[in-house]
Structure formats: structure tokens, C-alpha cells
Design a protein around this motif. Structure first.
Motif, PDB file in Angstrom:
ATOM      1  N   PHE A  21      31.155   4.188 -34.837  1.00  0.00           N
ATOM      2  CA  PHE A  21      30.081   3.301 -35.279  1.00  0.00           C
ATOM      3  C   PHE A  21      28.809   3.398 -34.432  1.00  0.00           C
ATOM      4  O   PHE A  21      27.710   3.475 -34.998  1.00  0.00           O
ATOM      5  N   PRO A  22      28.891   3.398 -33.099  1.00  0.00           N
ATOM      6  CA  PRO A  22      27.640   3.542 -32.332  1.00  0.00           C
ATOM      7  C   PRO A  22      26.894   4.839 -32.646  1.00  0.00           C
ATOM      8  O   PRO A  22      25.664   4.858 -32.668  1.00  0.00           O
ATOM      9  N   ALA A  23      27.613   5.920 -32.919  1.00  0.00           N
ATOM     10  CA  ALA A  23      26.957   7.177 -33.294  1.00  0.00           C
ATOM     11  C   ALA A  23      26.292   7.041 -34.663  1.00  0.00           C
ATOM     12  O   ALA A  23      25.203   7.562 -34.881  1.00  0.00           O
ATOM     13  N   GLN A  24      26.935   6.337 -35.589  1.00  0.00           N
ATOM     14  CA  GLN A  24      26.327   6.080 -36.899  1.00  0.00           C
ATOM     15  C   GLN A  24      25.029   5.298 -36.731  1.00  0.00           C
ATOM     16  O   GLN A  24      24.013   5.617 -37.353  1.00  0.00           O
ATOM     17  N   PHE A  25      25.072   4.271 -35.895  1.00  0.00           N
ATOM     18  CA  PHE A  25      23.903   3.425 -35.674  1.00  0.00           C
ATOM     19  C   PHE A  25      22.742   4.232 -35.106  1.00  0.00           C
ATOM     20  O   PHE A  25      21.613   4.143 -35.597  1.00  0.00           O
ATOM     21  N   VAL A  26      23.011   5.047 -34.093  1.00  0.00           N
ATOM     22  CA  VAL A  26      21.963   5.856 -33.472  1.00  0.00           C
ATOM     23  C   VAL A  26      21.384   6.843 -34.479  1.00  0.00           C
ATOM     24  O   VAL A  26      20.161   7.027 -34.557  1.00  0.00           O
ATOM     25  N   LEU A  27      22.224   7.455 -35.268  1.00  0.00           N
ATOM     26  CA  LEU A  27      21.767   8.419 -36.259  1.00  0.00           C
ATOM     27  C   LEU A  27      20.904   7.755 -37.332  1.00  0.00           C
ATOM     28  O   LEU A  27      19.845   8.272 -37.704  1.00  0.00           O
ATOM     29  N   VAL A  28      21.322   6.601 -37.804  1.00  0.00           N
ATOM     30  CA  VAL A  28      20.551   5.890 -38.822  1.00  0.00           C
ATOM     31  C   VAL A  28      19.204   5.438 -38.261  1.00  0.00           C
ATOM     32  O   VAL A  28      18.169   5.579 -38.915  1.00  0.00           O
ATOM     33  N   ILE A  29      19.188   4.921 -37.046  1.00  0.00           N
ATOM     34  CA  ILE A  29      17.934   4.490 -36.422  1.00  0.00           C
ATOM     35  C   ILE A  29      17.018   5.679 -36.183  1.00  0.00           C
ATOM     36  O   ILE A  29      15.797   5.596 -36.389  1.00  0.00           O
ATOM     37  N   ALA A  30      17.581   6.815 -35.786  1.00  0.00           N
ATOM     38  CA  ALA A  30      16.771   8.004 -35.526  1.00  0.00           C
ATOM     39  C   ALA A  30      16.119   8.523 -36.811  1.00  0.00           C
ATOM     40  O   ALA A  30      15.041   9.103 -36.774  1.00  0.00           O
ATOM     41  N   VAL A  31      16.768   8.320 -37.938  1.00  0.00           N
ATOM     42  CA  VAL A  31      16.214   8.780 -39.219  1.00  0.00           C
ATOM     43  C   VAL A  31      15.327   7.710 -39.848  1.00  0.00           C
ATOM     44  O   VAL A  31      14.202   7.984 -40.268  1.00  0.00           O
ATOM     45  N   LEU A  32      15.821   6.484 -39.925  1.00  0.00           N
ATOM     46  CA  LEU A  32      15.074   5.429 -40.605  1.00  0.00           C
ATOM     47  C   LEU A  32      13.907   4.895 -39.794  1.00  0.00           C
ATOM     48  O   LEU A  32      12.922   4.436 -40.373  1.00  0.00           O
ATOM     49  N   GLY A  33      13.992   4.933 -38.486  1.00  0.00           N
ATOM     50  CA  GLY A  33      12.894   4.434 -37.654  1.00  0.00           C
ATOM     51  C   GLY A  33      11.576   5.129 -37.962  1.00  0.00           C
ATOM     52  O   GLY A  33      10.593   4.471 -38.331  1.00  0.00           O
ATOM     53  N   PRO A  34      11.518   6.452 -37.823  1.00  0.00           N
ATOM     54  CA  PRO A  34      10.267   7.139 -38.141  1.00  0.00           C
ATOM     55  C   PRO A  34       9.855   7.001 -39.604  1.00  0.00           C
ATOM     56  O   PRO A  34       8.662   6.889 -39.902  1.00  0.00           O
ATOM     57  N   LEU A  35      10.824   6.997 -40.516  1.00  0.00           N
ATOM     58  CA  LEU A  35      10.478   6.828 -41.934  1.00  0.00           C
ATOM     59  C   LEU A  35       9.841   5.460 -42.189  1.00  0.00           C
ATOM     60  O   LEU A  35       8.845   5.359 -42.908  1.00  0.00           O
TER      61      LEU A  35
END
Length: 65
Positions: A21-35
């Protein structure tokens, strides 16, 4: 073509669902943050331009009061 795309998407979804789950969270934030930041910047620019169309000019009636 669509079958290949559907298979790729299914594999990507399965890979993401099986991550810790923490890896999922980091990945989603890394993609959705800039978008989201890009979308917010674009919306801000569009609203500024539309508001400039409705803003009275410098010589307008509002400045003479």
C-alpha cells in the motif's frame, strides 16, 4: 489493437493492485500530483483570461466615481 491495449491495462492494474500500500500511495501521488498541478494552472489561466474579458477597462465608468 484494442485487445492488446486491454491486456496491457489488465496487467498494469493487477501489478498495481498487488503492490504494498505505501508503494501504491507514492506511485499515485507521483502521477496525480503533477497532473493535478498542471490542471489547476491551466484552469487558473483560463479563468484569468475569461475574467479579463468582463473586467471594465481602465477608462471605464467605475474609475470615474
Amino acid at each position: 489493437m484494442f485487445n492488446g491495449l486491454a491486456n496491457w491495462w489488465d496487467n498494469a492494474e493487477l501489478w498495481l493492485a498487488q503492490l504494498w500500500f505505501p508503494a501504491q500511495f507514492v506511485l499515485v501521488i507521483a502521477v496525480l500530483g503533477p497532473l493535478c498541478l498542471g490542471a489547476a494552472w491551466l484552469i487558473d489561466r483560463i479563468v484569468d483570461r475569461v475574467a479579463a474579458l468582463f473586467r471594465p477597462g481602465r477608462d471605464g465608468d467605475c474609475s470615474s466615481q
